[in-house]
Scaffold this motif. Structure first.
Motif, PDB file in Angstrom:
ATOM      1  N   ILE A 138      66.281  41.138  62.792  1.00  0.00           N
ATOM      2  CA  ILE A 138      67.444  41.840  63.329  1.00  0.00           C
ATOM      3  C   ILE A 138      68.558  40.817  63.531  1.00  0.00           C
ATOM      4  O   ILE A 138      68.332  39.744  64.078  1.00  0.00           O
ATOM      5  N   TYR A 139      69.772  41.171  63.075  1.00  0.00           N
ATOM      6  CA  TYR A 139      70.935  40.277  63.165  1.00  0.00           C
ATOM      7  C   TYR A 139      70.633  38.978  62.414  1.00  0.00           C
ATOM      8  O   TYR A 139      70.882  37.887  62.899  1.00  0.00           O
ATOM      9  N   GLY A 140      70.096  39.128  61.214  1.00  0.00           N
ATOM     10  CA  GLY A 140      69.721  37.986  60.403  1.00  0.00           C
ATOM     11  C   GLY A 140      70.878  37.414  59.608  1.00  0.00           C
ATOM     12  O   GLY A 140      72.057  37.718  59.871  1.00  0.00           O
ATOM     13  N   PRO A 141      70.589  36.582  58.606  1.00  0.00           N
ATOM     14  CA  PRO A 141      71.635  35.922  57.817  1.00  0.00           C
ATOM     15  C   PRO A 141      72.616  36.921  57.202  1.00  0.00           C
ATOM     16  O   PRO A 141      72.233  38.000  56.749  1.00  0.00           O
ATOM     17  N   ASN A 142      73.888  36.555  57.215  1.00  0.00           N
ATOM     18  CA  ASN A 142      74.966  37.338  56.615  1.00  0.00           C
ATOM     19  C   ASN A 142      75.076  38.751  57.176  1.00  0.00           C
ATOM     20  O   ASN A 142      75.408  39.699  56.446  1.00  0.00           O
ATOM     21  N   THR A 143      74.856  38.893  58.486  1.00  0.00           N
ATOM     22  CA  THR A 143      75.093  40.201  59.114  1.00  0.00           C
ATOM     23  C   THR A 143      76.025  40.108  60.323  1.00  0.00           C
ATOM     24  O   THR A 143      76.217  41.093  61.028  1.00  0.00           O
ATOM     25  N   ASN A 144      76.598  38.932  60.564  1.00  0.00           N
ATOM     26  CA  ASN A 144      77.563  38.795  61.662  1.00  0.00           C
ATOM     27  C   ASN A 144      78.921  39.343  61.221  1.00  0.00           C
ATOM     28  O   ASN A 144      79.228  39.414  60.031  1.00  0.00           O
ATOM     29  N   VAL A 191      78.731  30.146  53.439  1.00  0.00           N
ATOM     30  CA  VAL A 191      78.768  31.071  54.568  1.00  0.00           C
ATOM     31  C   VAL A 191      77.435  31.803  54.640  1.00  0.00           C
ATOM     32  O   VAL A 191      77.081  32.576  53.743  1.00  0.00           O
ATOM     33  N   ILE A 192      76.673  31.551  55.706  1.00  0.00           N
ATOM     34  CA  ILE A 192      75.355  32.175  55.823  1.00  0.00           C
ATOM     35  C   ILE A 192      75.229  33.084  57.054  1.00  0.00           C
ATOM     36  O   ILE A 192      74.198  33.715  57.234  1.00  0.00           O
ATOM     37  N   ASN A 193      76.275  33.167  57.864  1.00  0.00           N
ATOM     38  CA  ASN A 193      76.214  34.029  59.043  1.00  0.00           C
ATOM     39  C   ASN A 193      76.894  35.373  58.829  1.00  0.00           C
ATOM     40  O   ASN A 193      76.411  36.395  59.309  1.00  0.00           O
ATOM     41  N   ASN A 194      78.020  35.383  58.142  1.00  0.00           N
ATOM     42  CA  ASN A 194      78.868  36.569  58.140  1.00  0.00           C
ATOM     43  C   ASN A 194      78.623  37.510  56.969  1.00  0.00           C
ATOM     44  O   ASN A 194      78.305  37.088  55.855  1.00  0.00           O
ATOM     45  N   TRP A 195      78.859  38.784  57.238  1.00  0.00           N
ATOM     46  CA  TRP A 195      78.870  39.846  56.233  1.00  0.00           C
ATOM     47  C   TRP A 195      80.272  39.880  55.611  1.00  0.00           C
ATOM     48  O   TRP A 195      81.267  39.858  56.331  1.00  0.00           O
ATOM     49  N   GLY A 218      69.592  26.584  53.880  1.00  0.00           N
ATOM     50  CA  GLY A 218      70.422  27.690  54.357  1.00  0.00           C
ATOM     51  C   GLY A 218      69.657  28.993  54.358  1.00  0.00           C
ATOM     52  O   GLY A 218      68.968  29.320  53.391  1.00  0.00           O
ATOM     53  N   ALA A 219      69.786  29.751  55.439  1.00  0.00           N
ATOM     54  CA  ALA A 219      69.046  31.004  55.590  1.00  0.00           C
ATOM     55  C   ALA A 219      69.605  32.079  54.670  1.00  0.00           C
ATOM     56  O   ALA A 219      70.819  32.222  54.516  1.00  0.00           O
ATOM     57  N   GLU A 220      68.703  32.850  54.076  1.00  0.00           N
ATOM     58  CA  GLU A 220      69.049  34.002  53.259  1.00  0.00           C
ATOM     59  C   GLU A 220      68.026  35.098  53.520  1.00  0.00           C
ATOM     60  O   GLU A 220      66.869  34.813  53.805  1.00  0.00           O
ATOM     61  N   ALA A 221      68.450  36.330  53.404  1.00  0.00           N
ATOM     62  CA  ALA A 221      67.525  37.458  53.522  1.00  0.00           C
ATOM     63  C   ALA A 221      68.106  38.636  52.761  1.00  0.00           C
ATOM     64  O   ALA A 221      69.325  38.727  52.549  1.00  0.00           O
ATOM     65  N   TYR A 222      67.259  39.525  52.318  1.00  0.00           N
ATOM     66  CA  TYR A 222      67.724  40.750  51.666  1.00  0.00           C
ATOM     67  C   TYR A 222      68.255  41.689  52.742  1.00  0.00           C
ATOM     68  O   TYR A 222      67.535  42.037  53.692  1.00  0.00           O
ATOM     69  N   LEU A 223      69.528  42.043  52.631  1.00  0.00           N
ATOM     70  CA  LEU A 223      70.208  42.875  53.620  1.00  0.00           C
ATOM     71  C   LEU A 223      70.231  42.230  55.006  1.00  0.00           C
ATOM     72  O   LEU A 223      70.481  42.895  56.010  1.00  0.00           O
ATOM     73  N   GLY A 224      69.980  40.910  55.043  1.00  0.00           N
ATOM     74  CA  GLY A 224      69.873  40.212  56.318  1.00  0.00           C
ATOM     75  C   GLY A 224      68.597  40.537  57.057  1.00  0.00           C
ATOM     76  O   GLY A 224      68.418  40.143  58.207  1.00  0.00           O
ATOM     77  N   LEU A 225      67.662  41.238  56.372  1.00  0.00           N
ATOM     78  CA  LEU A 225      66.512  41.820  57.044  1.00  0.00           C
ATOM     79  C   LEU A 225      65.164  41.244  56.646  1.00  0.00           C
ATOM     80  O   LEU A 225      64.273  41.131  57.484  1.00  0.00           O
ATOM     81  N   VAL A 257      76.916  45.854  67.462  1.00  0.00           N
ATOM     82  CA  VAL A 257      75.957  46.888  67.867  1.00  0.00           C
ATOM     83  C   VAL A 257      75.845  47.960  66.785  1.00  0.00           C
ATOM     84  O   VAL A 257      74.759  48.500  66.541  1.00  0.00           O
ATOM     85  N   THR A 258      76.929  48.267  66.109  1.00  0.00           N
ATOM     86  CA  THR A 258      76.869  49.224  65.004  1.00  0.00           C
ATOM     87  C   THR A 258      76.021  48.676  63.867  1.00  0.00           C
ATOM     88  O   THR A 258      75.237  49.414  63.252  1.00  0.00           O
ATOM     89  N   MET A 259      76.147  47.387  63.586  1.00  0.00           N
ATOM     90  CA  MET A 259      75.305  46.753  62.572  1.00  0.00           C
ATOM     91  C   MET A 259      73.832  46.829  62.982  1.00  0.00           C
ATOM     92  O   MET A 259      72.947  47.086  62.155  1.00  0.00           O
ATOM     93  N   LEU A 260      73.565  46.606  64.267  1.00  0.00           N
ATOM     94  CA  LEU A 260      72.185  46.668  64.748  1.00  0.00           C
ATOM     95  C   LEU A 260      71.595  48.062  64.548  1.00  0.00           C
ATOM     96  O   LEU A 260      70.434  48.202  64.144  1.00  0.00           O
ATOM     97  N   GLU A 261      72.372  49.096  64.837  1.00  0.00           N
ATOM     98  CA  GLU A 261      71.875  50.463  64.660  1.00  0.00           C
ATOM     99  C   GLU A 261      71.483  50.721  63.211  1.00  0.00           C
ATOM    100  O   GLU A 261      70.462  51.374  62.937  1.00  0.00           O
ATOM    101  N   ILE A 262      72.282  50.230  62.277  1.00  0.00           N
ATOM    102  CA  ILE A 262      71.969  50.402  60.855  1.00  0.00           C
ATOM    103  C   ILE A 262      70.663  49.684  60.524  1.00  0.00           C
ATOM    104  O   ILE A 262      69.794  50.223  59.821  1.00  0.00           O
ATOM    105  N   GLN A 263      70.498  48.476  61.040  1.00  0.00           N
ATOM    106  CA  GLN A 263      69.278  47.709  60.791  1.00  0.00           C
ATOM    107  C   GLN A 263      68.065  48.387  61.424  1.00  0.00           C
ATOM    108  O   GLN A 263      66.985  48.450  60.819  1.00  0.00           O
ATOM    109  N   HIS A 264      68.219  48.891  62.637  1.00  0.00           N
ATOM    110  CA  HIS A 264      67.118  49.569  63.317  1.00  0.00           C
ATOM    111  C   HIS A 264      66.623  50.763  62.494  1.00  0.00           C
ATOM    112  O   HIS A 264      65.405  50.984  62.374  1.00  0.00           O
TER     113      HIS A 264
END
Length: 492
Positions: free
Chosen positions: A383-389, A458-462, A365-372, A396-403
Motif C-alpha cells: 500500500i502506497y508503494g513505489p510511484n504512487t505518491n 523518480v521512484i516515488n511519484n505517480w 530503486g524500488a519498482e512495483a506493478y501498479l505500485g502494488l 487517501v483517494t489513491m489508497l482507496e483504489i489500492q484497497h
C-alpha cells in the motif's frame, strides 16, 4: 499444515492499514489481523505531534469516501483531529480486536511449500498468512543526516517526527536544520516562544497560500444532516485538484500560473528584498513538493527569527559553525530533515520465491506493478508503494483504489485457493511506460528531491492524475502466474 492461517496479515495501522482492514470487512473477509509495532494506532498522525502539525490537503478529500469526516472543524485539519478520525474509523468498523499492538514484523518469508507467508513477530510466535499487505507509507522513517560533531552538542536535540515536549523552547536559542514540509508548520509555532530561532535552509520552497477555512457550527450541522452538501464540496475539491495536475507539467500554462501565484504569495508576504531573494526557488515549479502555508513567511519576518542559507560545517558544544565560519549559538537543535522516503520496506527483511530478497531486488530503486506487487513475491500487495505518491491531490483517494484492487485479488486467491505472482513481462512493461510518462513532468526536472533515487530516477511519484491511476488499477488474473495451493491449512 497444523498451524492456523490468516487469510490476510496487514502491517501498520495508519490510513493505509486501517482502510485496508475496513475494506476487507466490508467485502466479507474477516480472517485478518493488523500487526502494529507501536502501542496505539495512527501511523504518521500518531507519530508527528510537533507544534502546528496538520495536513496540507483539504480535509474533505482527506478521508475515506465511505466514512466521510463530516464534522471536521476546518479545511486543513490538525494532527489531533486526524488521529481522532482514525480512532473513530477503527471503532466504527470494529477493528480494535483485529489489531495486535507491540507486534513488529521483523521477517517475512514466502513459504513456497505451504503457499503462505511466514511472518516473524518480535517477542511473539510465528504467524502464517495467505496474503501479506505491508502498509508502511512513504514518510514513516525519520532520517537525521550525520553532521560532524553532532555528538558533542551539549544542548537538547531531536527530530521533528520525534518531538520532545519535555524540552522547553521558551526563551531558548533554537536552531532548525531544515525548512521543508514539517518545518514550515512548526517554525511559526517555535518562533512564538523562542528567544532566537535560526532556520537553516538548503533550498527555498515553492509555497502556495493555504487559505484556511474554519467551519461554523451551522455549516457542520448541515454537512452532518445533509451529507450530499459535504460531497458537493468533496467532489468540487477533487475536480479542482485533478485540474491542478497540469501545474506539474513542464512548460504548461498551468505551471506558469502556479509559479505566478507562489511568487505573488512570496512578494506579498516578504518586503525585505534580501530575504525575498533567499526565499525564491531556483528550480522548476513542482520539481520538489509544493507546500501550502500562510504563516511561514510572516514567521521569518519576526525580529527573533533569522534565515541562514549557508550549510552546516560542524556542530560543536554550544551551537553550529556554518560553511562560512559563522558561529550560531543554540540551546536546542531541531532536525527537520525529513524521512527515508525510498525505504519502502523499512527495516523488514522480506524474502520471496527462490530466496529473492526484496532489498536486493530494489537495490537500484524500488519498482512495483501498479505500485502494488513485485515478481517472485507471491500474494504480497504493497500500500502506497513505489510511484504512487502525489503532488496534486489526496493520497487517501489513491489508497482507496489500492484497497479495492487488493480486496479483488484477495477474493480471487481465497475463492480459487491459489497464489498470485505478477508476470515479469507485465511488471517490466508497466514500469517502462510509467517512466516514459514521467518525461515532461516537473518531478523529473533538474533538482534534487525525495521523489528521486541516487541515479535521478523518480521512484516515488505517480506521473498522471488520480483518475488515470484508477483506470490502470483494475485487478486481472491474466497479469499473474497462478499457482494452485495443494496444501490446505486450518483457517484461524
Amino acid at each position: 499444515m497444523n498451524s492456523k492461517v490468516l487469510d490476510v496479515a496487514i502491517l501498520g495501522s495508519g490510513y493505509g492499514g486501517l482502510g485496508m482492514a475496513a475494506q476487507l470487512k466490508r467485502h466479507g473477509i474477516e480472517n485478518f489481523k493488523i500487526f502494529e509495532k507501536a502501542n496505539t494506532l495512527g501511523g504518521v498522525w500518531r507519530d508527528n505531534i510537533y507544534p502546528g502539525a496538520a495536513c496540507d490537503t483539504q480535509s474533505h478529500i482527506y478521508c475515506f469516501q465511505y466514512f466521510p469526516n463530516l464534522r471536521v472543524s476546518s479545511m486543513y485539519a490538525g494532527q489531533e483531529e486526524l488521529l481522532n478520525y482514525l480512532n473513530r474509523f477503527a471503532i466504527h468498523f470494529e477493528l480494535s480486536s483485529k489489531i495486535q499492538y507491540n507486534s513488529e514484523i521483523t521477517n517475512a518469508t514466502w513459504n513456497s511449500k505451504e503457499q503462505v507467508w511466514d511472518l516473524e513477530i518480535r517477542n511473539s510466535s510465528l504467524i502464517k498468512a495467505k496474503v501479506f499487505v505491508p502498509a508502511w507509507g512513504q514518510l514513516n522513517k525519520p532520517i537525521t543526516p550525520y553532521f560532524k560533531g553532532a555528538e558533542k552538542f551539549q544542548g537538547e536535540s531531536f527530530h521533528s517526527a520525534e518531538w520532545r515536549y519535555e524540552v522547553s523552547l521558551d526563551s531558548k536559542k533554537v536552531i532548525s536544520i531544515g525548512n521543508a514540509a514539517s518545518a514550515v508548520q512548526y517554525i511559526p509555532e517555535v518562533a512564538k516562544v523562542a528567544k532566537q530561532l535560526t532556520v537553516f535552509q538548503r533550498s527555498a520552497n515553492w509555497i502556495m497560500p493555504r487559505g484556511q477555512q474554519v467551519f461554523t457550527e451551522a455549516e457542520l450541522d448541515e454537512f452532518e444532516n445533509n451529507p450530499d452538501k459535504f460531497f458537493e464540496s468533496r467532489n468540487s475539491i477533487h475536480k479542482m485538484r485533478e485540474d491542478g495536475f497540469d501545474r506539474t507539467q513542464q512548460g504548461s500554462n498551468s505551471q506558469d500560473e502556479g509559479k505566478r501565484l507562489a511568487l505573488e504569495h512570496l512578494f506579498n508576504s516578504i518586503q525585505d528584498e534580501e530575504l525575498r531573494k533567499k526565499l525564491t526557488p531556483n528550480y522548476e515549479f513542482g520539481c520538489k513538493r509544493i507546500l501550502r502555508s500562510d504563516d511561514y513567511y510572516p514567521a521569518l519576518t519576526r525580529k527573533n527569527v533569522s534565515l541562514v542559507t549557508d550549510g552546516v560545517a560542524e556542530i560543536i558544544e554550544k551551537g553550529v559553525i556554518t560553511n562560512t565560519g559563522e558561529f550560531i549559538e543554540a540551546d536546542v537543535i531541531i532536525y527537520g530533515t525529513g524521512f527515508a522516503s525510498q525505504s519502502f520496506n523499512g527495516d523488514l527483511d522480506i524474502t520471496g520465491n527462490n530466496e529473492q530478497r526484496l532489498s536486493n531486488v530494489w537495490a537500484e530503486g524500488a519498482e512495483a506493478y501498479l505500485g502494488l506487487t513485485v515478481p517472485t513475491f507471491n500474494n504480497m500487495f504493497l500500500i502506497y508503494g513505489p510511484n504512487t505518491n502525489l503532488n496534486h491531490n489526496s493520497i487517501v483517494t489513491m489508497l482507496e483504489i489500492q484497497h479495492q484492487y487488493i480486496v479483488d485479488a484477495t477474493q480471487y486467491i481465497l475463492d480459487n485457493n491459489v497464489s498470485l505472482d505478477v508476470k515479469e513481462s507485465v511488471f517490466r512493461q508497466y514500469n517502462a511506460v510509467i517512466q516514459e510518462k514521467m518525461v515532461g513532468s516537473a518531478f523529473s526536472a533538474d533538482c534534487s528531491s525525495w521523489y528521486k533515487n541516487a541515479a535521478g530516477k523518480v521512484i516515488n511519484n505517480w506521473p498522471l492524475n488520480v483518475e488515470s491511476y484508477r483506470a490502470y488499477t483494475q485487478f486481472s488474473p491474466s497479469d499473474f502466474l497462478i499457482t494452485a495451493d495443494l496444501l490446505q491449512g486450518e483457517t484461524a
